[in-house]
Each structure stands twice: as structure tokens, then as C-alpha cells.
Design a protein around this motif. Sequence first.
Motif, PDB file in Angstrom:
ATOM      1  N   ALA A   1       0.891  -1.168   0.014  1.00 29.90           N
ATOM      2  CA  ALA A   1       0.159  -0.151   0.009  1.00 29.90           C
ATOM      3  C   ALA A   1       0.921   1.353   0.166  1.00 29.90           C
ATOM      4  N   GLY A   2       2.137   1.169   0.677  1.00 22.29           N
ATOM      5  CA  GLY A   2       2.981   2.136   0.828  1.00 22.29           C
ATOM      6  C   GLY A   2       3.380   2.702  -0.560  1.00 22.29           C
ATOM      7  N   TRP A   3       4.078   1.694  -1.195  1.00 16.38           N
ATOM      8  CA  TRP A   3       4.568   1.948  -2.580  1.00 16.38           C
ATOM      9  C   TRP A   3       3.570   2.111  -3.531  1.00 16.38           C
ATOM     10  N   ILE A   4       2.502   1.753  -3.549  1.00 14.05           N
ATOM     11  CA  ILE A   4       1.345   2.156  -4.344  1.00 14.05           C
ATOM     12  C   ILE A   4       1.109   3.739  -4.348  1.00 14.05           C
ATOM     13  N   VAL A   5       0.929   4.277  -3.232  1.00 12.41           N
ATOM     14  CA  VAL A   5       0.564   5.628  -2.839  1.00 12.41           C
ATOM     15  C   VAL A   5       1.636   6.465  -3.164  1.00 12.41           C
ATOM     16  N   LEU A   6       2.821   5.961  -2.784  1.00 17.46           N
ATOM     17  CA  LEU A   6       4.082   7.023  -2.800  1.00 17.46           C
ATOM     18  C   LEU A   6       4.131   7.219  -4.610  1.00 17.46           C
ATOM     19  N   VAL A   7       4.252   5.953  -5.439  1.00 16.35           N
ATOM     20  CA  VAL A   7       4.591   6.108  -6.747  1.00 16.35           C
ATOM     21  C   VAL A   7       3.500   6.955  -7.405  1.00 16.35           C
ATOM     22  N   THR A   8       2.231   6.807  -7.427  1.00 14.30           N
ATOM     23  CA  THR A   8       1.041   7.050  -7.894  1.00 14.30           C
ATOM     24  C   THR A   8       1.039   8.687  -7.349  1.00 14.30           C
ATOM     25  N   GLY A   9       1.322   8.884  -6.046  1.00 10.52           N
ATOM     26  CA  GLY A   9       1.240  10.390  -5.544  1.00 10.52           C
ATOM     27  C   GLY A   9       2.137  11.125  -6.296  1.00 10.52           C
ATOM     28  N   LEU A  10       3.506  10.645  -6.661  1.00  5.76           N
ATOM     29  CA  LEU A  10       4.667  11.568  -6.971  1.00  5.76           C
ATOM     30  C   LEU A  10       4.345  11.812  -8.553  1.00  5.76           C
ATOM     31  N   ILE A  11       3.525  10.599  -9.334  1.00  2.71           N
ATOM     32  CA  ILE A  11       3.131  11.237 -10.640  1.00  2.71           C
ATOM     33  C   ILE A  11       2.139  12.056 -10.684  1.00  2.71           C
ATOM     34  N   THR A  12       1.168  11.958  -9.684  1.00  3.43           N
ATOM     35  CA  THR A  12       0.114  13.111  -9.669  1.00  3.43           C
ATOM     36  C   THR A  12       0.590  14.448  -9.517  1.00  3.43           C
TER      37      THR A  12
END
Length: 663
Positions: free
Chosen positions: A418-429
Motif C-alpha cells: 500500500a505504501g509503494w502504491i500511494v508513493l509512486v502514484t502520488g509523485l506522478i500525480t
Amino acid sequence: MTTTTLAVLVPLLPFVGAAAGLLLGRTTPGFVRPLAVLPTLASLVLAVLVAGRQGGGRAIDSATEFTPTGSVPIELALHIDGFAALVAVLVGVVATCVQIYSTGYLRDDPRYPSYAALVSLFTSAMLLVVYSGDLIVLLVGWEVMGICSYFLVGHYWETPEARAASIKAFLVTKLGDVPFLIGLFALGTDAGSFRITKVLGTVASGGLHHPTLIALLLLAGVAGKSAQFPLHTWLPDAMAGPTPVSALIHAATMVAAGVYFIARLLPVFEASSAAMVILAVMAAVTMVGSALAALAQDDIKRVLAYSTIGQLGYMTGALAVGDRGAAVFHLLSHGAFKALLFLAAGVIIHAAGTNSLAAMSRMKDLRARVPDAFWTMTVALLALAAIPPFAGFFSKESVLGAAEHVAIGHTEHAPGAAGWIVLVTGLITALLTAAYATRLWLLAFRGHGAEAPDHGRQPLVMNAVLWVLAVPSLVFGLAYRVLPGWFDGGDLTPTLTTSVLGTGLALVGGLMTYSAWRHTTALVDRFPLGAVAAHPEADAGLVEAEAIASHAPAYGDVAYAPDPADPGRLLLGPLHRHAAVGFHLDAVYDALLVGPIRAAASLVQFLDREVVETYVHGAGALPRLLGAAVRRAQTGNVQTYVSALLAGTVVLAVAALLVATGA
């Protein structure tokens, strides 16, 4: 006066103001504006007092049994912790600003009394959700907000867009509310109570029997109310309502309720690793998909609507990694700058006479006509893009920092995935958010072409509210240092890694958009601006209604309305036409849900008309035919009656003879 009494008055005063406004609105119109503004303002003052007394310390709890139920009790309960106190202040600030702004924005609207009363009721319902310590009482406020949104989104009912949007908002949110209600009952049954404190106590002791099922049922309602994938499609269409309503829904009520609900019951979701991963995936898809869609929208309000969906994705992402402090911090920060963005957009729409960014890009000196909106919206867009030192930077980086901690294993509140999913997509966003924020600013304020139309000056109260909201958009980012106890005492300080990456990506997104815009502005002169009628001193709300009615591309297939000055087309390329229509999710719903339901309804109508009605008509036709036959026999001729009697006697005699012979 006790803190409990003050807390009861906070949601009660706007409710009383709404009731009084509905009763007195037509008979004594002079009281409408005071009844709209003063109760909400008083509620804000009381919410500040309650927050001061709570102080970020121990939660304030009070309850009384509502009525004996024979099983799980329902109680009128308050549960006010630091989160509730801060969110109530946010609701009060935004609602008061919206009510004051609306006195100028809808000053000539004949339906203003009912509008103001519904806004007050909307505010009261959200405050009830925030302060409630019982899930059933919370549900009441939750549903009242849905009803209010239906009427407020459909305020301009003369336009088909507003009528369709209000129905869509109501139905989509109700689609999520059905499993939400089931989940609440299941949660109350497992815990033996609907009291939030008792529910959390049950979770802490491991007494929750079906955590994954309950969490997913509740998540469906949250996805509908907070416009998260896949139930987010109602929110962009809801922009057909008045701009102040959009500000209220997006900044402090309705969509904020779902995020607040998860934050309130976060241990229930943390009890299921599967639910946390699903929450992270939902947040990731919501963030990236909405940011891409925002980059392709032509309507300024729809850009902001998709922006809200994406920022709510950040909040649910923070909750997916188990950090409700970061989620509520971003909720509060976002509430300030998003309310400012929508209210500034209302001023711009009034000045331009259209919602279309394509039209605004062909108007020079539009920013000179709305200097207050220009400067305050610039502040809000910088906060949205998370550029330091604006508020959005600190709150968004707190979300990314929380995701980083979970991803690298520093905390165990949620699965590392969950942490990796939120971190990567958060940076893209972060990159995409800066891109569409820059695009909006360039198209709205750096237009080339004809002189912007003069629709008259905006009322003073509209511009004053913008500057009030600009202050927290600029300085609220430091709240986590001033009020650490209000956020569970957690460390919300941005980490170096996410700060450098997030800010760097935001700058890259802004520079890419600016470069694309420079390459496209040369084409603007080849496409003359369509006529925009001037309405000197026109009411802003009426201008917006006309803009909604006339600007069909904003609510239709904007993929086929080329705008040569739009850098979003260059950045998205072939993806633009799909992003412009929300990646065809509405078409999918039409094919999977709307179409079959309409087909079933047509079948039922056919059966009712051709089968059921045939039997009904036949049941009535047979006695009618028999009656007609009997009526024809009544001739009034005595000789005919005697002849018939004799004929009947002969027939009976012959029949009797035949029977006797056969025997």
C-alpha cells in the motif's frame, strides 16, 4: 455554558436558520440574507470556542439514549477529538464565506431564499456528521447532505445539464449508500453498539468478526460520497450547479464526509490488510485518472472538479497507509484553497461570460478585469500544485512522507505494498497536478485576441471573501507545528526525499505545460473568438446559468471541440480525446447498468400494457357485452315476451323428455 451545550448548538443554529429561511423567505424577504449569514457565522464562532476548549487533548464525549430499541441501542452522542474540532471550524469558515459570497453572486435570483436555506441545512448536516458519536445519527447527516446536494446542484433547473446532473449525483451516491448502510448495521451488530467509542474498543480487543467484509461495504459508501473511483462520475457533472455550491461541496461538505468517516473509523479498516490495499489501489487510480482528465477539460469548473477528485485521492491514500493525521491535514489545507479556487472561478465566469477555457484563452486582459480573482487564484493554484511555502506543499508532502515510511518499513500501520502504491502514484500525480494548474492559469489569464467583454464589476463581498480564504491557503501549512496535538501528535514534517521529488516533479510539470503553451499560442489568431454577449451589471448567477446553457462542449463530448491554444492536447497526445470524456466511464455505466435497466423497464412497460391491461380490459368487456345482449332483449313488447316464454317452455319440455328417455 458547558462545552457539550456549545457543541450541540454548532449544528443546531444553521438548522434553525434553514427552517426560518424557508418559512419567512417569501413573506419577509428582508430577513433572508441575515438568516442565511448570521446563524452560520454564529455556528463558526461556537465551533472555534469548542475547538479552543477541546485543545487537541482528550476527546469530549457525551451521550443520551435516543429511544429503546430492544437490541443495539441508538444514542444521541457527541465525540469531539482534535480532528472533529478542526474539521468543524473548516466547515464553519467555508460555509460562512459561501453564504456571504452568495449574497452578491445570487443577489437577483428569485430562488435565493430556498437556496440559502438549503445551504444552511447542508452545513448543519455536515456538522452533525463531524460531531456525531453515534453511527446512526451520523447516517442521518450523511443522507441529509445527499438530499441537499440534489436540490442545490439542480438550482438552475431550466437547463437540462443541471437537471441531469442533480439526478445523477443523487443516484450514484445512493448506489454507494446501500452497501454503506448494510456495513453500518453489520458493524453495530458485531460491536453491540453504534457508539463510535464502543466500536473502536471492540476493534482494539479483536472482537470484530468480519473486518474485511465490513470495511469493503463501508468503502462503497465512501467512494460514492467522496467521489472516488469508480463512483466519481457524478462530481464533474455536478458543476452545473451554482459556483458557491461547488465550493461548499468540494471544500467542506459532502465529499469531505467520506474521508472524515474513514479517518474516524480507521482502526476498522486497519483490521483488514486486504481492505487497506484495496483502499490504496482505489486512491491510486483516482489520483492519476482524475489528474489526466483535468488536463483535458475545457470547462474551468470541471478542471477544478477533477482536481478535487485527485486531492481526495491523496487523502484516501494517506488513510491507506494508516496516517489519519496526514489525511486530515490535507483535508483542511485543501478545503481552504479549493474553496478559494471555486469562488475565484465564479468571479472569472462572471467577467468572461463563459465557463470555457478555450474562449478565455482568446480574451486578452481578462486578468485586468478581475485583479482580485487573478491574485488570489494564483495563490490557490500554487497551493494546489504543492509549491513551497504554500499550504498545499506541507499537507501533500505529509501524505507522501507517510507513504514513504510505510513503503520502506519504518511503520507497520499498513502493508508495504500500500505504501509503494500511494508513493509512486502520488509523485506522478504531483507532476500532473502542476501541469493542469499551470494550464488553467495560462488559458484563463494569459489569453490573446479580442478584448475581454465587460460584464460589470463584481460585488464587493465576492472579492472580500477571496482575500479571506487566501490567508489560510498561504499560511495554513505551518499548522502542524502550531497544533501538533490536534493531529494525533504524529510527525507531519515533510521528508527530504519526498520534498525534493515532489517539488521537482511539480516544477517539471509546470515548465512542460508552459513550454507547450508557448508553442500553441501562435495558432490562436487563426481562430477568431465567437461572440460573447455583454451583460453590464448582470447578476453573476444569471451569467453563469447562461454560460452553462450555451457552453455545450463543457457538458458534451469536448474531445471534438479543438482549441489550438490548449497545451493539454500537446501534452496528452492521443490520450486527450479519452481523458476529455473521463475515459468513457459514463459510457461503460450506460452499457452495463443504464442500458439493461432501461431495457428491463421497457419490458415491464410492455407486459403491463399488452398483457396485464388486456386481461383488465377483457374482464370489463365481457360483462359489458352480456349486458348489451340482455338490454337488446328488453323490447317492451308483451307478445315477444309471451313467445319467448312459450319457446322456453317447449325447450325445457323437450330437454326433460330427452333426459327421461335416456334414463
